[in-house]
Design a protein around this motif. Structure first.
Motif, PDB file in Angstrom:
ATOM      1  N   LEU A  72       6.857  55.103 -33.712  1.00 26.62           N
ATOM      2  CA  LEU A  72       5.968  55.907 -32.881  1.00 26.62           C
ATOM      3  C   LEU A  72       5.883  55.273 -31.506  1.00 26.62           C
ATOM      4  N   VAL A  73       6.170  56.054 -30.472  1.00 27.21           N
ATOM      5  CA  VAL A  73       6.210  55.506 -29.110  1.00 27.21           C
ATOM      6  C   VAL A  73       4.855  55.529 -28.432  1.00 27.21           C
ATOM      7  N   GLY A  74       3.878  56.247 -28.992  1.00 27.33           N
ATOM      8  CA  GLY A  74       2.578  56.309 -28.353  1.00 27.33           C
ATOM      9  C   GLY A  74       2.643  57.006 -27.006  1.00 27.33           C
ATOM     10  N   TRP A  75       1.919  56.460 -26.045  1.00 27.53           N
ATOM     11  CA  TRP A  75       1.896  57.069 -24.705  1.00 27.53           C
ATOM     12  C   TRP A  75       3.040  56.586 -23.825  1.00 27.53           C
ATOM     13  N   ASN A  76       3.812  55.643 -24.308  1.00 29.46           N
ATOM     14  CA  ASN A  76       4.955  55.127 -23.560  1.00 29.46           C
ATOM     15  C   ASN A  76       4.527  54.667 -22.163  1.00 29.46           C
ATOM     16  N   LEU A  77       3.551  53.764 -22.130  1.00 23.16           N
ATOM     17  CA  LEU A  77       3.001  53.284 -20.859  1.00 23.16           C
ATOM     18  C   LEU A  77       4.039  52.573 -20.008  1.00 23.16           C
ATOM     19  N   ARG A  78       5.097  52.061 -20.602  1.00 27.75           N
ATOM     20  CA  ARG A  78       6.117  51.345 -19.842  1.00 27.75           C
ATOM     21  C   ARG A  78       6.954  52.281 -18.976  1.00 27.75           C
ATOM     22  N   CYS A  79       6.889  53.575 -19.229  1.00 29.22           N
ATOM     23  CA  CYS A  79       7.648  54.547 -18.431  1.00 29.22           C
ATOM     24  C   CYS A  79       6.742  55.533 -17.697  1.00 29.22           C
ATOM     25  N   LEU A  80       5.431  55.365 -17.809  1.00 25.18           N
ATOM     26  CA  LEU A  80       4.489  56.291 -17.189  1.00 25.18           C
ATOM     27  C   LEU A  80       4.230  55.853 -15.753  1.00 25.18           C
ATOM     28  N   LEU A 174       5.036  45.664 -25.334  1.00 29.26           N
ATOM     29  CA  LEU A 174       6.073  45.312 -24.368  1.00 29.26           C
ATOM     30  C   LEU A 174       7.389  44.981 -25.062  1.00 29.26           C
ATOM     31  N   ILE A 175       7.315  44.524 -26.299  1.00 31.78           N
ATOM     32  CA  ILE A 175       8.504  44.080 -27.023  1.00 31.78           C
ATOM     33  C   ILE A 175       8.961  45.103 -28.049  1.00 31.78           C
ATOM     34  N   THR A 176       8.004  45.676 -28.772  1.00 30.36           N
ATOM     35  CA  THR A 176       8.380  46.568 -29.879  1.00 30.36           C
ATOM     36  C   THR A 176       8.801  47.949 -29.411  1.00 30.36           C
ATOM     37  N   GLN A 177       8.211  48.440 -28.317  1.00 33.55           N
ATOM     38  CA  GLN A 177       8.518  49.785 -27.857  1.00 33.55           C
ATOM     39  C   GLN A 177       9.729  49.775 -26.947  1.00 33.55           C
ATOM     40  N   LYS A 178      10.775  50.468 -27.346  1.00 34.31           N
ATOM     41  CA  LYS A 178      11.987  50.541 -26.539  1.00 34.31           C
ATOM     42  C   LYS A 178      11.853  51.660 -25.510  1.00 34.31           C
ATOM     43  N   PRO A 179      12.305  51.432 -24.264  1.00 35.20           N
ATOM     44  CA  PRO A 179      12.203  52.481 -23.244  1.00 35.20           C
ATOM     45  C   PRO A 179      13.079  53.670 -23.591  1.00 35.20           C
ATOM     46  N   HIS A 306      10.503  42.429 -19.599  1.00 32.18           N
ATOM     47  CA  HIS A 306       9.696  41.387 -20.230  1.00 32.18           C
ATOM     48  C   HIS A 306       9.513  40.210 -19.274  1.00 32.18           C
ATOM     49  N   VAL A 307      10.583  39.779 -18.645  1.00 36.51           N
ATOM     50  CA  VAL A 307      10.524  38.635 -17.731  1.00 36.51           C
ATOM     51  C   VAL A 307       9.644  38.946 -16.521  1.00 36.51           C
ATOM     52  N   LEU A 308       9.720  40.156 -16.009  1.00 40.06           N
ATOM     53  CA  LEU A 308       8.901  40.517 -14.850  1.00 40.06           C
ATOM     54  C   LEU A 308       7.412  40.485 -15.184  1.00 40.06           C
ATOM     55  N   VAL A 309       7.046  40.922 -16.381  1.00 37.38           N
ATOM     56  CA  VAL A 309       5.636  40.883 -16.780  1.00 37.38           C
ATOM     57  C   VAL A 309       5.180  39.434 -16.957  1.00 37.38           C
ATOM     58  N   VAL A 310       6.034  38.581 -17.518  1.00 39.73           N
ATOM     59  CA  VAL A 310       5.678  37.171 -17.657  1.00 39.73           C
ATOM     60  C   VAL A 310       5.498  36.528 -16.288  1.00 39.73           C
ATOM     61  N   ARG A 311       6.317  36.911 -15.335  1.00 34.35           N
ATOM     62  CA  ARG A 311       6.149  36.359 -13.983  1.00 34.35           C
ATOM     63  C   ARG A 311       4.804  36.765 -13.396  1.00 34.35           C
ATOM     64  N   LEU A 312       4.388  37.998 -13.635  1.00 34.12           N
ATOM     65  CA  LEU A 312       3.070  38.434 -13.175  1.00 34.12           C
ATOM     66  C   LEU A 312       1.975  37.569 -13.799  1.00 34.12           C
ATOM     67  N   LEU A 313       2.111  37.257 -15.084  1.00 29.10           N
ATOM     68  CA  LEU A 313       1.133  36.397 -15.755  1.00 29.10           C
ATOM     69  C   LEU A 313       1.097  35.009 -15.112  1.00 29.10           C
ATOM     70  N   LEU A 314       2.247  34.433 -14.830  1.00 23.57           N
ATOM     71  CA  LEU A 314       2.291  33.090 -14.257  1.00 23.57           C
ATOM     72  C   LEU A 314       1.686  33.053 -12.861  1.00 23.57           C
TER      73      LEU A 314
END
Length: 802
Positions: A72-80, A174-179, A306-314
């Motif tokens: 189940l992709v849900g709302w697919n926030l990674r592409c919204l 971020l990891i389980t949902q494929k774009p 994934h790497v870009l989101v981790v950079r935002l966290l750092l």
């Protein structure tokens, strides 16, 4: 109340759950809004309503972020995105905002002390393996939460409170949902997920003020009290050096009550731990050591997103940690600190992030493809190495040198992150030596790393940290699991007191041993081994600059009309289909200029860091110059003299390049992009039939000594067998074995270029009122005259050669 229960029952039905995959996202969001519209903060919840909300909460979370198995992709926030779907985007952002309706629902369920089961099987690999072995991971996030399955149960679960459950799903999506397939060109920073991560970090890890308390639905309503934190150690004990990794047998879990003052930031601590565990804790020290084997299989492969989101966290963590006031950073202030938030700011990076980030970066440096996508990993690494970029104070605008100089106040950070600077720099060198630096994107990455490390005073700080780590010890310290202990002194009669081990030296050694283990073999960044790698890189940069210049000169020598004439067939073309693959040829002179600038500055920065003299650079240039003749052509690759003769160096192996040329039958070479595949195949069958039917007659005509024989030889003899340069004896033997008599080739008629030229000729003829048949006769007559002239020239050249 009856309407609400009926709606909940319908919502939980399996048929509707499957149908929501096809329902527009806006309708799905409005359904969730309808649940939250029942909240009346000023009044107490009916028991049945609270139970219904508790029952549907897991389905709400799954419908938003998708299922853990990715079905189940849900709302697919990674592409919204707001510019693509403005209505859905605004509703989702308003609903999932830290102060929005969904978070209010989380807090209200939190106040009721509800628990939700989360399967251990979906946790990162090291965490899952540790729990399945009945050993608690080192993170307090999992303590007192492991639930053993009942008789006949399917597996281990974690009992999470609503806030933890929500954040687990949010981070793992971020990891389980494929774009989706159509989302390949979506910019990550414009997506709803990326912006939500930024909002959550700004809300729960504030750089100014304190963490906002949970908001109630109305100003007059009461705020639900947060659930108590349940870490295995009090928060006040979080420091730069924890005394153990807190590994205990799962069956001996105990409930530890934390300091009530730490309730102020329980959400902030949970948010950070969840993000770090779900995004970075995919590799353990033992797994990293096993991954050094070339036969090891990758357990987890991060994506560029994934790497870009981790950079935002750092970046946000640096700003969060650096928001401490100067008087709060001092050791005296640390000992008398009263705010848990200040303690958390000091401990956030070294306690929760450092080790997991190091292993994550090590894996990326060793396994990421050698292409331009590595730029995301590179910028994440450089962002972590430069906390001063996110400090609140601004450099004095009086001097540019002072603005670029790294202050001494950052020396403790550099020393406590020594491996982040030194070992990863060596890893980058090994990557750079295997990439094509003529490419502007690869040249840019080398320039970025050299520019960061060449900042004034940074190299000195790194060198000082290495000296502290490499200080000799009189007694080998007792080896403990990831724990460095101060050495004792027993070997000197000159003093009855052991020498004092400075705190700085102890910090550096503890950092290295905690990340690499007690048996690590440290390679100094400014030692001879790394200096040799830097010299090789400098030589490679010099060669890449020369290669870029030669490409630029070749592009400048070619006339603008040459490609058009070649396309029309009036100039020689590459029949073997060998095209240059470097992106300089596609991007033009501007890319050549950028590449030269990047490499020139990178070489300058490397010379500053490692104190390379002009004489050494001159030797590198001279070494490259000796392998060239007056025309700039390579005669001998870079090599050294060994016992058995000349041996290629790594640079020499890079220099060895061959012009790939098709050596087989020209009629059977692969179909080119400028040819019509079906027409080429049909013409091959036709010419083969003609050659088979008239082979004897064509051989007799070509054997004549008069002009007719010369004319037939020009058209029917294969030109490639005698004119091509065959690279090996095997190729010559195979060519001689397959040599055949005269034959006709009609393949040129299957080219788009030939057909378009004919159509253009007929079109021009029609403008002069010449029909198709007279035009065809004129073309045949013109070609006949051209063939007669070429035959005479060919025979004359042969007589001249004899």
């Amino acid at each position: 109340m009856t309407t609400f229960r009926r709606r909940v029952a319908e919502w939980r039905s399996p048929s509707l759950r499957r149908a929501t995959l096809w329902v527009p996202q806006v309708m799905n969001m409005l359904m969730i809004f309808s649940v939250c519209s029942f909240f009346k903060p000023a009044q107490s919840f009916p028991c049945t309503l609270s139970q219904e909300l508790h029952t549907i909460f897991p389905w709400l979370v799954e419908s938003i972020f998708g299922s853990l198995d990715g079905v189940l992709v849900g709302w697919n926030l990674r592409c919204l995105q707001g510019r693509v779907n403005p209505m859905e985007y605004s509703i989702a952002m308003e609903f999932l905002d830290p102060g929005g309706p969904m978070m209010k629902l989380v807090y209200k369920l939190q106040a009721e002390d509800y628990k939700f089961d989360f399967p251990v099987s979906y946790l990162p690999g090291p965490v899952k393996a540790s729990i399945q072995e009945r050993v608690l991971p080192d993170s307090p996030l999992y303590h007192n939460k492991v639930q053993f399955p009942a008789t006949g149960g399917l597996g281990l679960n974690l009992a999470l409170n609503p806030f933890e459950y929500y954040m687990f799903f949010f981070a793992l999506s971020l990891i389980t949902q494929k774009p989706l397939p159509g989302a390949l060109h979506i910019r990550t920073s414009d997506c709803a997920y990326f912006i939500l991560v930024d909002r959550y970090l700004s809300w729960f890890l504030p750089t100014e003020g304190s963490v906002l308390p949970p908001l109630s639905s109305s100003p007059g309503g009461p705020s639900p009290s947060p659930a108590p934190r349940t870490p295995a150690i009090p928060f006040a004990s979080y420091g730069l050096h924890h005394t153990s990794l807190l590994k205990r047998h799962v069956s001996h879990q105990t409930s530890v009550n934390a300091d009530p003052a730490s309730h102020e930031i329980w959400r902030s601590e949970t948010l950070l731990q969840v993000f770090v565990e779900m995004w970075l804790h995919h590799y353990s020290l033992e797994m990293y050591q096993k991954m050094q084997s070339p036969h090891a299989k990758e357990s987890f492969t991060p994506t560029e997103e994934h790497v870009l989101v981790v950079r935002l966290l750092l970046k946000h963590l640096h700003a969060f940690s650096n928001s401490l006031k100067p008087e709060q950073v001092s050791p005296s202030a640390h000992s008398h600190a009263t705010s848990p938030l200040e303690e958390f700011k000091r401990a956030a990076v070294p306690r929760f992030v450092q080790q997991k980030l190091y292993l994550f970066l090590q894996h990326c440096f060793g396994h990421w493809p050698l292409d331009a996508s590595f730029r995301a990993v590179l910028e994440m690494w450089l962002s972590y190495l430069q906390p001063w970029r996110y400090a609140p104070e601004k450099p004095a605008p009086s001097s540019d040198c002072q603005a670029r100089c790294v202050s001494e106040r950052w020396a403790p950070f550099v020393q406590e992150n020594l491996l982040m600077y030194t070992k990863l720099f060596v890893g980058f060198l090994s990557r750079a030596l295997r990439t094509d630096l003529v490419s502007p994107k690869n040249a840019l990455m080398v320039f970025r790393v050299a520019k960061v490390f060449a900042q004034p005073n940074l190299a000195e700080m790194i060198q000082k940290g290495e000296q502290l780590f490499l200080e000799p010890e009189l007694v080998i310290p007792h080896r403990q699991h990831r724990l460095f202990t101060a050495p004792t002194f027993t070997g000197s009669f000159l003093s009855s007191w052991p020498p004092a081990v400075t705190d700085t030296s102890f910090r550096v050694k503890s950092h290295v041993y905690s990340l690499e283990g007690q048996d690590c073999k440290y390679t100094p960044m400014f030692g001879p081994e790394v200096r040799t790698l830097v010299l090789r890189l400098a030589q490679l940069i010099t060669q890449a600059k020369q290669t870029a210049k030669s490409i630029s000169d070749q592009c400048g020598e070619s006339t603008p009309g040459h490609p058009f004439l070649s396309w029309l067939g009036f100039c020689s073309t590459d029949t073997n289909g060998s095209y240059p693959a470097n992106d300089l040829d596609e991007m033009g002179q501007d890319s050549v200029r950028k590449t030269d600038e990047y490499l020139e500055k990178a070489l300058e920065y490397l010379c500053q860091m490692f104190r390379l003299s002009e004489a050494q650079l001159a030797q590198l240039t001279l070494a490259l110059g000796t392998t060239q003749d007056e025309n700039g052509k390579k005669q001998l690759p870079d090599c050294i003299v060994g016992e058995d003769g000349l041996i290629l160096t790594p640079l020499g192996r890079y220099q060895v390049r061959f012009d790939i040329e098709y050596q087989g039958d020209l009629e059977l070479q692969p179909i080119r992009s400028y040819e019509i595949a079906s027409l080429v195949r049909m013409l091959f069958r036709l010419s083969s039939a003609i050659n088979c039917r008239f082979a004897g007659q064509m051989a007799a005509l070509c054997s004549r000594a008069d002009f007719l024989g010369s004319f037939c030889r020009y058209h029917l003899t294969e030109p490639g067998v005698t004119g091509r340069h065959l690279l090996s004896p095997v190729a010559r033997e195979s060519a001689a074995s397959r040599a055949r008599g005269p034959r006709l080739s009609l393949r040129f008629l299957g080219s788009y270029r030939t057909l378009l030229s004919l159509l253009l000729a007929f079109f021009v003829a029609s403008l002069f009122c010449i029909g198709p048949l007279p035009c065809a006769l004129l073309l045949m007559l013109g070609y006949l005259l051209y063939a007669v002239a070429m035959t005479l020239l060919t025979e004359r050249s042969k007589l001249h050669q004899l």
